[in-house]
Design an enzyme around this catalytic site. Sequence first.
Site, PDB file in Angstrom:
ATOM      1  N   HIS A  23       4.737 -73.996  16.316  1.00 53.27           N
ATOM      2  CA  HIS A  23       3.904 -73.836  15.118  1.00 53.27           C
ATOM      3  C   HIS A  23       2.714 -72.917  15.418  1.00 53.27           C
ATOM      4  CE1 HIS A  23       5.532 -77.444  12.750  1.00 53.27           C
ATOM      5  NE2 HIS A  23       6.222 -77.401  13.874  1.00 53.27           N
ATOM      6  N   ASP A 121      -0.744 -75.998   7.855  1.00 50.88           N
ATOM      7  CA  ASP A 121       0.640 -76.320   8.214  1.00 50.88           C
ATOM      8  C   ASP A 121       1.127 -77.442   7.290  1.00 50.88           C
ATOM      9  OD1 ASP A 121       3.018 -77.123   9.497  1.00 50.88           O
ATOM     10  OD2 ASP A 121       2.241 -76.450  11.437  1.00 50.88           O
ATOM     11  N   THR A 144       6.997 -73.982   9.048  1.00 51.55           N
ATOM     12  CA  THR A 144       7.620 -73.184  10.107  1.00 51.55           C
ATOM     13  C   THR A 144       9.106 -73.530  10.276  1.00 51.55           C
ATOM     14  OG1 THR A 144       6.940 -74.798  11.758  1.00 51.55           O
ATOM     15  CG2 THR A 144       5.436 -72.961  11.364  1.00 51.55           C
ATOM     16  N   HIS A 371      18.517 -75.393  21.644  1.00 50.48           N
ATOM     17  CA  HIS A 371      18.336 -76.683  20.967  1.00 50.48           C
ATOM     18  C   HIS A 371      18.201 -76.475  19.445  1.00 50.48           C
ATOM     19  CE1 HIS A 371      14.379 -75.061  20.711  1.00 50.48           C
ATOM     20  NE2 HIS A 371      13.831 -76.157  20.221  1.00 50.48           N
ATOM     21  N   TRP A 374      13.749 -73.718  14.950  1.00 51.17           N
ATOM     22  CA  TRP A 374      13.872 -72.621  13.988  1.00 51.17           C
ATOM     23  C   TRP A 374      13.374 -71.299  14.566  1.00 51.17           C
ATOM     24  CZ3 TRP A 374      16.984 -71.135  10.631  1.00 51.17           C
ATOM     25  CH2 TRP A 374      16.676 -70.142   9.689  1.00 51.17           C
ATOM     26  N   ASN A 375      12.315 -71.340  15.386  1.00 50.91           N
ATOM     27  CA  ASN A 375      11.850 -70.071  15.974  1.00 50.91           C
ATOM     28  C   ASN A 375      12.909 -69.475  16.884  1.00 50.91           C
ATOM     29  OD1 ASN A 375       9.086 -69.854  14.954  1.00 50.91           O
ATOM     30  ND2 ASN A 375       8.796 -71.769  16.056  1.00 50.91           N
ATOM     31  N   SER A 376      13.476 -70.311  17.731  1.00 56.48           N
ATOM     32  CA  SER A 376      14.522 -69.820  18.634  1.00 56.48           C
ATOM     33  C   SER A 376      15.693 -69.270  17.834  1.00 56.48           C
ATOM     34  CB  SER A 376      15.005 -70.944  19.557  1.00 56.48           C
ATOM     35  OG  SER A 376      13.949 -71.361  20.388  1.00 56.48           O
ATOM     36  N   GLU A 379      14.717 -65.910  16.332  1.00 53.18           N
ATOM     37  CA  GLU A 379      14.601 -64.880  17.378  1.00 53.18           C
ATOM     38  C   GLU A 379      15.998 -64.434  17.812  1.00 53.18           C
ATOM     39  OE1 GLU A 379      12.097 -66.952  20.197  1.00 53.18           O
ATOM     40  OE2 GLU A 379      10.444 -67.001  18.764  1.00 53.18           O
ATOM     41  N   ASP A 395      14.425 -80.930  12.574  1.00 57.52           N
ATOM     42  CA  ASP A 395      15.161 -79.955  11.758  1.00 57.52           C
ATOM     43  C   ASP A 395      16.353 -79.340  12.495  1.00 57.52           C
ATOM     44  OD1 ASP A 395      13.367 -78.713  13.560  1.00 57.52           O
ATOM     45  OD2 ASP A 395      13.395 -76.859  12.389  1.00 57.52           O
ATOM     46  N   GLN A 396      16.485 -79.629  13.788  1.00 57.76           N
ATOM     47  CA  GLN A 396      17.466 -78.891  14.606  1.00 57.76           C
ATOM     48  C   GLN A 396      18.918 -79.170  14.192  1.00 57.76           C
ATOM     49  OE1 GLN A 396      16.117 -80.266  18.424  1.00 57.76           O
ATOM     50  NE2 GLN A 396      14.037 -79.522  18.027  1.00 57.76           N
TER      51      GLN A 396
HETATM   52  N1  UDP Z   1       9.821 -70.062  24.109  1.00 61.23           N
HETATM   53  C1  UDP Z   1       9.423 -69.126  25.038  1.00 61.23           C
HETATM   54  N2  UDP Z   1       9.875 -69.257  26.314  1.00 61.23           N
HETATM   55  C2  UDP Z   1      10.697 -70.252  26.710  1.00 61.23           C
HETATM   56  C3  UDP Z   1      11.112 -71.201  25.750  1.00 61.23           C
HETATM   57  C4  UDP Z   1      10.656 -71.073  24.448  1.00 61.23           C
HETATM   58  O1  UDP Z   1       8.670 -68.192  24.732  1.00 61.23           O
HETATM   59  O2  UDP Z   1      11.038 -70.298  27.893  1.00 61.23           O
HETATM   60  C5  UDP Z   1       9.315 -69.928  22.727  1.00 61.23           C
HETATM   61  C6  UDP Z   1      10.396 -69.420  21.809  1.00 61.23           C
HETATM   62  O3  UDP Z   1      10.429 -68.008  21.837  1.00 61.23           O
HETATM   63  C7  UDP Z   1       9.996 -70.002  20.468  1.00 61.23           C
HETATM   64  C8  UDP Z   1       9.207 -71.254  20.829  1.00 61.23           C
HETATM   65  O4  UDP Z   1       8.936 -71.189  22.230  1.00 61.23           O
HETATM   66  O5  UDP Z   1       9.167 -69.096  19.772  1.00 61.23           O
HETATM   67  C9  UDP Z   1       9.974 -72.540  20.572  1.00 61.23           C
HETATM   68  O6  UDP Z   1       9.991 -72.793  19.217  1.00 61.23           O
HETATM   69  P1  UDP Z   1      11.232 -73.470  18.512  1.00 61.23           P
HETATM   70  O7  UDP Z   1      10.903 -73.588  17.067  1.00 61.23           O
HETATM   71  O8  UDP Z   1      12.486 -72.762  18.826  1.00 61.23           O
HETATM   72  O9  UDP Z   1      11.368 -74.876  19.205  1.00 61.23           O
HETATM   73  P2  UDP Z   1      10.324 -76.064  19.540  1.00 61.23           P
HETATM   74  O10 UDP Z   1       9.716 -75.734  20.849  1.00 61.23           O
HETATM   75  O11 UDP Z   1       9.317 -76.123  18.419  1.00 61.23           O
HETATM   76  O12 UDP Z   1      11.206 -77.266  19.608  1.00 61.23           O
END
Ligand code: UDP
Length: 478
Positions: A23, A121, A144, A371, A374-376, A379, A395-396
């Site tokens: 976030h 948020d 997010t 896992h 949403w960010n992963s 990306e 949300d996964q």
């Molecule tokens: N991330 C990173 N390096 C790592 C693992 C994760 O930079 O070794 C970043 C990834 O690019 C993403 C964030 O951490 O932007 C993880 O967000 P996500 O929503 O995927 O999962 P969360 O950590 O919230 O479960």
Amino acid sequence: MKAEETTDTHTHVVIFPCPVQGHVSTMLKLAQLLSLHRFHITFITTDCIHHRLHRFGDIQALLQTHPTLQFKTFPDGLPHNHPRSGESLVDLFHSINLHAKPHIKHIVLSAKPTLTCFIGDGVFGALTVDVANEVSIPIIHFRTISASCFWTYFCVPKLFQSNQLPIRGDEDMDRVITCIPGMENVFRCRDLPSFCRGTESDIVFPMNSMAFETRETLRARALILNTFEDLEGSVLSQIRLHFPRVFTIGPLHAQLNSRQDSNPETTPSTNCVWEVDRSCVTWLDSQPLKSVIYVSFGSIATVTREKLLEIWYGLVKSKKRFLWVVRHDMDGGDRVPAELEEGTKERGFIVGWAPQEEVLAHKAVGGFLTHSGWNSTLESLAAGVPMICWPAFGDQHVNSRFVSEVCKVGLDMKDVACDRDIVERMVNDLMGHRREEFLNSAEALALLANQSVSPAGSSYSHLDHLMHYIKSLGQDII
Ligand code: UDP
């Protein structure tokens, strides 16, 4: 639109993300984008996150390139040594809901120049709307998560009314959920957000539940989502029936790259709360094209030693090259079987934290075991990298279904026993037998993602509209 056209030194936005990596880094990217257009930004976070951003991120560079950005912090109310990850994350939510209000109000009331609006948020839906109302500033919510997940959370009460929920102990988890408008028949019980595996009184009514917080966004002036129209158009049109002002500005990391590229004054900076190990990029440089599967479970999910070893065996047995993020808080233990050490030396590389955006965009990476945060997911989609989805919570479960069933860019590994043979088979499917099929659909989606953040694209123009909208709120206040 060029930066100068939206330049406005009087517009001041306060941004408050949930204080966890995913976030914070997403909403910090929005802060960077707004400050590129000379908006004043006050970014509120906890002492703990701020300390980690200072230690592991590139805050100095960030502040130098964004002189209109400032940080304000407050204590999250948890003991210093609290892990703030895995299952204990729920303590952080409770603590913020209990303690944050007076701190945020104080920051907002003492902000100079006078605030134009508050971007909060939406995971703290009630808290942020209450603060904004009490200090009389307009509130916009940022979620997010994906639009599909936001919409699923929103539809949870309807799922109870139509007897599609609850999921009972002896439930057929493959039962199809038929009544989420725009997503009819997409989800099975097992694909619903993990909290749906509970009773109505756990899920819908209590303050601070995801279903409750999501409905609080009805009280906000607008909703920002990190997604793009070509990805989630049909669900977005359903959301817009209830939320008339929705700005889809994602993938946000790609939007930031796109706008920073066209602005030579800015330099990229990292906003990690973990120590980045860049040695993996050098290792990737020496690997063949699209030969490596990247493995990471994000910043919160924890993996038991038993499961960690099964994944490790599966990766080694697949005979594919792998780059694996094993965070220091989920160490595999001291005694590692010799065959795993040997297999890793031959074809693998393990780091505590990787520069993930850069890794996914690297030409050597051809798959992602994720896992499904949403960010992963975004990306990976923007980089055209197919996925194996092994969701943990929240949300996964929704995202993994979306990736495998709607986008068709990967395999869903949810609810199957995490065993070495399954990991081996899935890696070989993704990187071997079905490689072309997945790569083709992933590359087609990546094209759409990147078009959306280029100057004629939908996310690019939604961000312009968002900036104009925020400025119009300032005129109301004056
Ligand atoms: N991330 C990173 N390096 C790592 C693992 C994760 O930079 O070794 C970043 C990834 O690019 C993403 C964030 O951490 O932007 C993880 O967000 P996500 O929503 O995927 O999962 P969360 O950590 O919230 O479960």
